[in-house]
Design a protein around this motif. Structure first.
Motif, PDB file in Angstrom:
ATOM      1  N   MET A 152       6.557  15.259   1.212  1.00  0.00           N
ATOM      2  CA  MET A 152       6.418  16.174   2.355  1.00  0.00           C
ATOM      3  C   MET A 152       6.452  15.411   3.680  1.00  0.00           C
ATOM      4  SD  MET A 152       3.649  18.890   0.859  1.00  0.00           S
ATOM      5  CE  MET A 152       3.378  19.725   2.394  1.00  0.00           C
ATOM      6  N   THR A 153       5.821  14.238   3.704  1.00  0.00           N
ATOM      7  CA  THR A 153       5.812  13.452   4.948  1.00  0.00           C
ATOM      8  C   THR A 153       7.227  12.979   5.296  1.00  0.00           C
ATOM      9  OG1 THR A 153       3.637  12.681   4.258  1.00  0.00           O
ATOM     10  CG2 THR A 153       4.603  11.588   6.156  1.00  0.00           C
TER      11      THR A 153
ATOM     12  N   LEU B 210      -0.089  15.163   8.132  1.00  0.00           N
ATOM     13  CA  LEU B 210       0.145  14.414   6.883  1.00  0.00           C
ATOM     14  C   LEU B 210      -0.056  12.913   7.088  1.00  0.00           C
ATOM     15  CD1 LEU B 210       3.277  16.313   5.547  1.00  0.00           C
ATOM     16  CD2 LEU B 210       1.112  16.077   4.348  1.00  0.00           C
ATOM     17  N   LEU B 211       0.405  12.424   8.247  1.00  0.00           N
ATOM     18  CA  LEU B 211       0.224  10.991   8.532  1.00  0.00           C
ATOM     19  C   LEU B 211      -1.256  10.655   8.635  1.00  0.00           C
ATOM     20  CD1 LEU B 211       2.875   9.832  11.163  1.00  0.00           C
ATOM     21  CD2 LEU B 211       2.729   9.216   8.768  1.00  0.00           C
TER      22      LEU B 211
ATOM     23  N   ASP C 104      -2.119  10.350  -7.734  1.00  0.00           N
ATOM     24  CA  ASP C 104      -3.259  10.626  -6.864  1.00  0.00           C
ATOM     25  C   ASP C 104      -2.757  11.462  -5.681  1.00  0.00           C
ATOM     26  OD1 ASP C 104      -5.693  10.528  -5.754  1.00  0.00           O
ATOM     27  OD2 ASP C 104      -5.690   8.390  -5.274  1.00  0.00           O
TER      28      ASP C 104
ATOM     29  N   ARG D  37      -3.725  12.233   7.345  1.00  0.00           N
ATOM     30  CA  ARG D  37      -4.332  12.374   6.028  1.00  0.00           C
ATOM     31  C   ARG D  37      -4.079  11.129   5.175  1.00  0.00           C
ATOM     32  NH1 ARG D  37      -5.396  17.616   3.111  1.00  0.00           N
ATOM     33  NH2 ARG D  37      -5.658  16.972   0.968  1.00  0.00           N
ATOM     34  N   SER D  38      -2.831  10.627   5.201  1.00  0.00           N
ATOM     35  CA  SER D  38      -2.579   9.437   4.373  1.00  0.00           C
ATOM     36  C   SER D  38      -3.252   8.196   4.944  1.00  0.00           C
ATOM     37  CB  SER D  38      -1.089   9.197   4.130  1.00  0.00           C
ATOM     38  OG  SER D  38      -0.336   9.541   5.191  1.00  0.00           O
TER      39      SER D  38
ATOM     40  N   LEU E 265       5.316   4.690   2.518  1.00  0.00           N
ATOM     41  CA  LEU E 265       5.605   5.833   3.384  1.00  0.00           C
ATOM     42  C   LEU E 265       6.459   5.424   4.592  1.00  0.00           C
ATOM     43  CD1 LEU E 265       4.844   8.808   3.435  1.00  0.00           C
ATOM     44  CD2 LEU E 265       2.883   8.229   4.838  1.00  0.00           C
TER      45      LEU E 265
ATOM     46  N   PHE F  60       3.737  16.950  10.383  1.00  0.00           N
ATOM     47  CA  PHE F  60       3.975  15.508  10.208  1.00  0.00           C
ATOM     48  C   PHE F  60       2.740  14.708  10.636  1.00  0.00           C
ATOM     49  CE2 PHE F  60       6.172  11.584  12.049  1.00  0.00           C
ATOM     50  CZ  PHE F  60       6.255  10.941  10.827  1.00  0.00           C
TER      51      PHE F  60
ATOM     52  N   ASP G 113      -2.319  14.234  -2.717  1.00  0.00           N
ATOM     53  CA  ASP G 113      -3.152  14.924  -1.734  1.00  0.00           C
ATOM     54  C   ASP G 113      -3.058  16.435  -1.920  1.00  0.00           C
ATOM     55  OD1 ASP G 113      -4.072  12.677  -0.601  1.00  0.00           O
ATOM     56  OD2 ASP G 113      -2.702  12.679   1.112  1.00  0.00           O
ATOM     57  N   PHE G 114      -1.893  16.884  -2.450  1.00  0.00           N
ATOM     58  CA  PHE G 114      -1.683  18.317  -2.640  1.00  0.00           C
ATOM     59  C   PHE G 114      -1.320  18.580  -4.101  1.00  0.00           C
ATOM     60  CE2 PHE G 114      -0.516  17.167   1.642  1.00  0.00           C
ATOM     61  CZ  PHE G 114      -1.221  18.090   2.390  1.00  0.00           C
TER      62      PHE G 114
ATOM     63  N   GLU H   1      -5.811   6.046   2.832  1.00  0.00           N
ATOM     64  CA  GLU H   1      -5.582   4.610   2.706  1.00  0.00           C
ATOM     65  C   GLU H   1      -6.863   3.829   3.038  1.00  0.00           C
ATOM     66  OE1 GLU H   1      -2.578   3.717   1.625  1.00  0.00           O
ATOM     67  OE2 GLU H   1      -3.342   1.684   1.442  1.00  0.00           O
TER      68      GLU H   1
ATOM     69  N   ARG I 193      -9.360   4.227   0.292  1.00  0.00           N
ATOM     70  CA  ARG I 193      -8.989   3.431  -0.866  1.00  0.00           C
ATOM     71  C   ARG I 193      -9.311   1.950  -0.637  1.00  0.00           C
ATOM     72  NH1 ARG I 193      -3.761   6.142  -1.862  1.00  0.00           N
ATOM     73  NH2 ARG I 193      -5.011   7.982  -1.970  1.00  0.00           N
TER      74      ARG I 193
ATOM     75  N   GLY J 255       2.543  14.335  -1.303  1.00  0.00           N
ATOM     76  CA  GLY J 255       2.322  14.055   0.119  1.00  0.00           C
ATOM     77  C   GLY J 255       3.417  13.170   0.695  1.00  0.00           C
TER      78      GLY J 255
ATOM     79  N   SER K 251       0.842  -1.195   0.000  1.00  0.00           N
ATOM     80  CA  SER K 251       0.000   0.000   0.000  1.00  0.00           C
ATOM     81  C   SER K 251       0.877   1.243   0.000  1.00  0.00           C
ATOM     82  CB  SER K 251      -0.882   0.027   1.245  1.00  0.00           C
ATOM     83  OG  SER K 251      -0.063   0.109   2.395  1.00  0.00           O
ATOM     84  N   ARG K 252       0.241   2.389  -0.186  1.00  0.00           N
ATOM     85  CA  ARG K 252       0.951   3.663  -0.120  1.00  0.00           C
ATOM     86  C   ARG K 252       1.514   3.878   1.288  1.00  0.00           C
ATOM     87  NH1 ARG K 252      -2.192   9.425   0.110  1.00  0.00           N
ATOM     88  NH2 ARG K 252      -0.510  10.494   1.144  1.00  0.00           N
ATOM     89  N   TRP K 253       0.773   3.410   2.276  1.00  0.00           N
ATOM     90  CA  TRP K 253       1.171   3.519   3.672  1.00  0.00           C
ATOM     91  C   TRP K 253       2.486   2.773   3.901  1.00  0.00           C
ATOM     92  CZ3 TRP K 253       0.356   6.506   7.566  1.00  0.00           C
ATOM     93  CH2 TRP K 253       0.592   6.071   8.872  1.00  0.00           C
TER      94      TRP K 253
END
Lengths: 495, 49
Positions: free
Chosen positions: A254-255, B23-24, A414, B26-27, A14, B20, A416-417, B31, B34, A251, A9-11
Motif C-alpha cells: 500500500m505504501t 502509512l509512512l 507481521d 505507521r511503519s 520500503l 502515504f 499492519d493491515f 520500526e 521493533r 502495508g 530493516s523493513r524501513w
C-alpha cells in the motif's frame, strides 16, 4: 552456498521499493497522460485501479519473492512447478528489455541536467536543441553508458552498501526536489495573457464528470497505474528476496502504491501550473498534450522553453532535471538488480552478474540510443508486454490457489493491515478481467489502425508485438528445463 | 478557485498524500517498536538471531 544479503530493516525495504516505483514516468508521463485524458476526471479511475490492480499485484510479488527466495525466473518455477519457469523468464525479459532503452532515457536526463546546470539550455529553442543532441549520435550513446555505469557501480556494492544506501539518499532527495518545484510552480506570477498557476490547478482538479463515460480514460488509467507502480514487472519479487521473514507485505504494497501516486501528483503540481503560468490557456493545454518524438515532448522539448520564461528559470530547470535523474537512477537500479538476481540464481557471483547485466544492457540499448523509431518500437512492444506479465502473476497465484496463497504466504507476515477475501477476488477475477478488457481493446485499436497491422517490422503494429513476444516465448519455452535446473537444482516446487 | 475544484483537490490529495504520510508514520513507529524490542531482548540476555 553463500548467504543471501538482506535489507537491514523493513524501513530500508520500503525506501528501496519506493525508489523502484517512482521513476521518470511519474514526472514526464503522468502530467501528459493526465492532460490528454480529461484532467481531473482521470484521477478517479487512476485511484480505483491503484487498489484493484497495482496493490494486489504488488502484494503477490512481495509474497512470491519472500517465500521462494528466488529472482523472478526461479520464483515462478518454485511456486507453479518447474514446467512454468518460462513464464518467469518472460516477465524478466520484459523488464530487462525496458531497461535497455530506459537507460537511454536516463542518459538524456543526465545530459540535460549538465546542460541546464552549465547554462547551455538557457534561452534555447527546445526542439532545435533536442534534434541537435539526437543528430550527434555519440551523445545519446555516451550518456546511456554513463547512466548504466553509475547504476552498475551501486549494484556492485551489494544490497546494503549499494541499493539500500543509495535509496536512502535518492528517495528523500527526490521528494524534497519535487516539493520545492511544486511550491515554486504554484507561486509563479502569471505571464501576460496567461491563465496563471491557479488555472493549472483548475485544469488538474476540476473534473468533468461526463469524461468518465469515455472508456479510453479508464483504459489509460489502468495502464498508467500498472506501469507507474511497477506492479507485475517482477521488481518487487527481486527486492522481496532480500526482505526479512516477517516483514509487512500488505502495508509495504500500500505504501508503494500511494507513495508512487503521491510523487506523480507532486510532479503534476510542478509542471502543469508552470505551463499555465507561462502560456495562454489554449496553448497550455496543447503543450501538455504534445507527446513529441518518443514521448519526450514535455520534458525534453517544452521544459527548457518554459523554464526559460520564468524568474530563476535556470536554477529551477536544473532542479527539475536533477529530480528526473534521481528518479531514473532509483528505478534503473531495481531493474538491473532483477537481471543480476536471476544470474546469481544461476550460480554467478554478484560482481560477475552485475558486469554481465550491465555490459549486455549497454550493448542492447545502443539501437534505441541511435534510432528513435527503434526506441519507440521497444517502448510499445515491451510496455504492452507488461500486461501479459501482470496476467502471468495472476495465473501463478490462481494455480497455487488464491485463498491458500493469502493464508500461507501473506497472512503469516507481521502485517499492519489484515488482508481479507477481497484479495482472492481481486486476483482471481479482477486482474484477469482487467487484462482481458485491456488486451482486447488494444488488439482492436492496433488491428484497425492505419498502419498494416500484420507487419512484423512496423513501429507500433500488432504484428511486431506478436512477432517479438512469440520469438522470446518460444526461446524460453524451449529452454525451460535448462533454466529450471540452473536456478532450482533439485528443489521441489511448492505449488 | 471554484468550490468543486477545492473539494476535489482536498479529497484526492487527502487520500494520496494523507494515506502515504499515515502509512509512512505507521511503519516508522513499528520500526522503532521493533528495534526497541530487539534491544530489550538483547539486554535481557536473549540470544538474538
Amino acid at each position: 552456498m553463500t548467504k543471501t544479503e538482506s535489507f537491514t530493516s523493513r524501513w530500508a525495504l520500503l525506501i528501496a521499493a519506493l525508489g523502484m516505483a517512482v521513476g521518470t514516468g511519474n514526472i514526464w508521463r503522468f502530467p501528459r497522460i493526465l492532460a490528454t485524458n480529461g484532467g481531473g476526471a482521470f484521477l478517479i479511475p487512476l485511484l480505483i485501479f491503484l487498489f484493484l490492480w497495482a496493490i494486489p499485484l504488488l502484494m503477490v510479488e512481495i509474497a512470491m519473492g519472500r517465500h521462494t527466495r528466488k529472482g523472478v525466473v526461479g520464483a515462478f518455477g518454485r511456486l507453479m512447478g518447474r514446467q512454468a519457469t518460462w513464464m518467469g523468464a518472460f516477465v524478466g525479459w520484459c523488464t530487462m528489455a525496458i531497461t535497455f532503452y530506459y537507460s537511454v532515457v536516463a542518459g538524456w536526463c543526465v545530459k540535460y541536467l549538465i546542460a541546464s546546470a552549465t547554462g547551455e539550455l538557457s534561452g534555447v529553442d527546445g526542439t532545435a536543441y533536442w534534434e541537435g543532441v539526437q543528430t550527434t549520435v555519440w551523445q545519446p550513446v555516451f550518456f546511456h553508458f554513463v547512466a548504466m555505469a553509475a547504476c552498475a557501480l551501486i549494484l556492485y556494492r551489494g544490497v546494503v552498501a549499494g541499493i539500500e544506501r543509495a535509496s536512502k539518499v535518492l528517495i528523500p532527495a527526490l521528494f524534497v526536489l519535487l516539493m520545492v518545484a511544486a511550491v515554486r510552480a504554484l507561486t509563479l506570477p502569471a505571464a501576460e495573457g496567461a491563465g496563471g498557476p491557479m488555472a493549472g490547478l483548475e485544469f488538474l482538479f476540476n473534473p468533468n464528470w461526463s469524461d468518465l463515460l469515455n472508456y479510453e480514460i479508464w483504459l489509460q488509467a489502468l495502464t498508467q497505474s500498472a506501469w507507474s507502480t511497477g506492479a507485475g514487472w517482477g521488481l518487487m519479487v527481486t527486492y522481496a528476496v532480500y526482505s526479512h521473514k516477517k516483514d509487512d507485505i500488505v502495508g509495504t504494497a500500500m505504501t508503494i502504491g500511494l507513495g508512487n501516486n503521491s510523487a506523480s501528483m507532486l510532479a503534476a503540481l510542478a509542471i502543469i501550473p508552470t505551463v499555465f503560468a507561462v502560456l495562454p490557456l489554449a496553448e497550455a493545454q496543447s503543450v501538455l498534450r504534445d507527446s513529441g518524438p518518443a514521448s519526450t515532448g514535455l520534458s525534453f522539448i517544452w521544459v527548457p522553453t518554459l523554464f526559460g520564461e520564468i524568474p530563476g528559470g535556470q536554477f529551477f530547470m536544473t532542479l527539475f532535471f536533477l529530480a528526473l535523474v534521481v528518479a531514473a537512477f532509483s528505478s534503473m537500479i531495481a531493474m538491473l538488480e532483477l537481471g543480476v538476481r536471476i544470474f546469481m540464481d544461476f550460480g554467478m557471483t554478484r560482481q560477475r552478474a552485475v558486469t554481465s547485466v550491465a555490459v549486455g544492457s549497454v550493448v542492447l540499448g545502443i539501437p534505441s540510443a541511435v534510432n528513435l523509431s527503434f526506441f519507440s518500437n521497444q517502448d510499445a512492444v515491451w510496455g504492452i508486454g507488461l500486461m501479459v506479465s501482470g496476467f502471468f502473476f495472476a495465473v501463478a497465484v490462481g494455480k497455487f490457489g488464491a485463498a491458500r496463497f493469502r493464508e500461507e504466504l501473506i497472512e503469516p507476515a507481521d502485517n499492519d493491515f489484515r488482508v481479507g477475501r477481497w484479495f482472492d477476488f481481486a486476483i482471481r477475477v479482477l486482474v484477469p478481467l482487467q487484462f482481458t478488457v485491456l488486451i482486447t481493446w488494444w488488439l482492436y485499436q492496433t488491428a484497425t489502425s492505419a498502419e498494416a497491422w500484420w507487419n512484423p517490422f512496423g513501429v507500433f503494429t500488432l504484428g511486431t508485438c506478436l512477432f517479438q513476444w512469440g520469438v522470446v516465448l518460444l526461446i524460453f519455452y524451449l529452454a525451460n528445463n535448462r533454466m529450471a535446473a540452473a536456478t532450482l537444482g533439485d528443489e521441489p516446487a511448492t505449488g | 478557485m471554484q468550490t468543486t475544484t477545492l473539494v476535489f483537490m482536498v479529497l484526492v490529495l487527502g487520500v494520496l498524500w494523507g494515506g502515504f504520510a499515515a502509512l509512512l508514520a505507521r511503519s516508522m513507529r513499528a520500526e522503532k517498536r521493533r528495534s526497541a524490542g530487539a534491544m530489550d531482548t538483547t539486554n535481557g540476555g536473549g540470544n538474538g538471531d
